[in-house]
Design an enzyme around this catalytic site. Sequence first.
Site, PDB file in Angstrom:
ATOM      1  N   ARG A   1      -5.886   3.085   2.496  1.00 48.54           N
ATOM      2  CA  ARG A   1      -6.726   3.725   3.228  1.00 48.54           C
ATOM      3  C   ARG A   1      -6.617   4.476   4.715  1.00 48.54           C
ATOM      4  NH1 ARG A   1     -11.076  -1.218   5.735  1.00 48.54           N
ATOM      5  NH2 ARG A   1      -9.302  -1.649   6.678  1.00 48.54           N
TER       6      ARG A   1
ATOM      7  N   THR B   1     -11.136   7.773   7.599  1.00 54.11           N
ATOM      8  CA  THR B   1     -12.185   7.987   6.968  1.00 54.11           C
ATOM      9  C   THR B   1     -12.483   6.828   6.151  1.00 54.11           C
ATOM     10  OG1 THR B   1     -11.085   8.129   4.637  1.00 54.11           O
ATOM     11  CG2 THR B   1     -12.147  10.398   6.054  1.00 54.11           C
TER      12      THR B   1
ATOM     13  N   ASP C   1      -5.074  -8.498   9.111  1.00 55.88           N
ATOM     14  CA  ASP C   1      -4.505  -7.366   7.916  1.00 55.88           C
ATOM     15  C   ASP C   1      -3.793  -8.145   7.084  1.00 55.88           C
ATOM     16  OD1 ASP C   1      -2.478  -5.608   6.667  1.00 55.88           O
ATOM     17  OD2 ASP C   1      -3.699  -3.769   8.056  1.00 55.88           O
TER      18      ASP C   1
ATOM     19  N   ASP D   1      -0.232  -7.063   6.979  1.00 56.82           N
ATOM     20  CA  ASP D   1       1.011  -6.121   7.661  1.00 56.82           C
ATOM     21  C   ASP D   1       1.268  -8.759   7.999  1.00 56.82           C
ATOM     22  OD1 ASP D   1       1.036  -4.168   8.681  1.00 56.82           O
ATOM     23  OD2 ASP D   1      -0.999  -4.320   9.805  1.00 56.82           O
TER      24      ASP D   1
HETATM   25  N1  URA Z   1      -8.120  -5.275   4.923  1.00 62.47           N
HETATM   26  C1  URA Z   1      -7.477  -6.305   6.106  1.00 62.47           C
HETATM   27  O1  URA Z   1      -6.017  -6.902   5.321  1.00 62.47           O
HETATM   28  N2  URA Z   1      -8.006  -6.978   6.091  1.00 62.47           N
HETATM   29  C2  URA Z   1      -9.491  -6.237   5.938  1.00 62.47           C
HETATM   30  O2  URA Z   1      -9.774  -8.021   7.085  1.00 62.47           O
HETATM   31  C3  URA Z   1      -9.406  -5.691   5.519  1.00 62.47           C
HETATM   32  C4  URA Z   1      -8.811  -4.707   5.383  1.00 62.47           C
END
Ligand code: URA
Length: 208
Positions: free
Chosen positions: A103, A107, A199, A202
Amino acid sequence: MTVHVIDHPLLKHKLTYLRMQETTTDNFRRLVREIAAMLAYEVTRDLATESIAITTPVATTRAPVIAGKKLCLVSILRAGNGMLDGMIDLLPGARVGHIGLYRDPATLEPVEYYVKLPEDIGERLVIVVDPMLATGNSALAALSRLKGAGVTSMKLVNLLAAPEGLRAVQAAHPDVPITVAAVDERLNEHGYIVPGLGDAGDRIFGTK
Ligand code: URA
């Protein structure tokens, strides 16, 4: 489009521990694997079966086995890989494809950096896995890429979805059913699912 939100106490319990910020990397991985296996069980609920002749130690009989298209799991890198082991536990014969998207932090648009798919993917039922359906941008890009590769039957499996992501996939790919463990409230200004779990990549890989 069909959205299946899996209503099961065991899954809900595991998802709660997955959300907690104090959950350690090893427990997080284990929980993702276990939840993914439960989602694999649910997403294959409507597979066709056929009857074959078998012999048990006691008698000859007919019994059902999975029929129809062979399966292919497709992981949206990198967080999707966290779900693969749990899915493969239940679907050991499935082929596996990978689509690498990140991502763009500014953007929030997906950028493709890697694609490797089985040659016969067009003849398979494809189950796309990604823990988080947030804006839906990555899922949209992956589903379009797979249709471009000849895939005609697909399902999407997520741990958590935001209503925004569900709407986006529904609008662009109404033919792709979605199976999720839970639908959360909304996205925040950074594109994270609220309350979510942070995330996923992560937390699976311990990179933060
Ligand atoms: N990607 C993620 O890892 N967590 C989110 O909350 C949104 C996208």
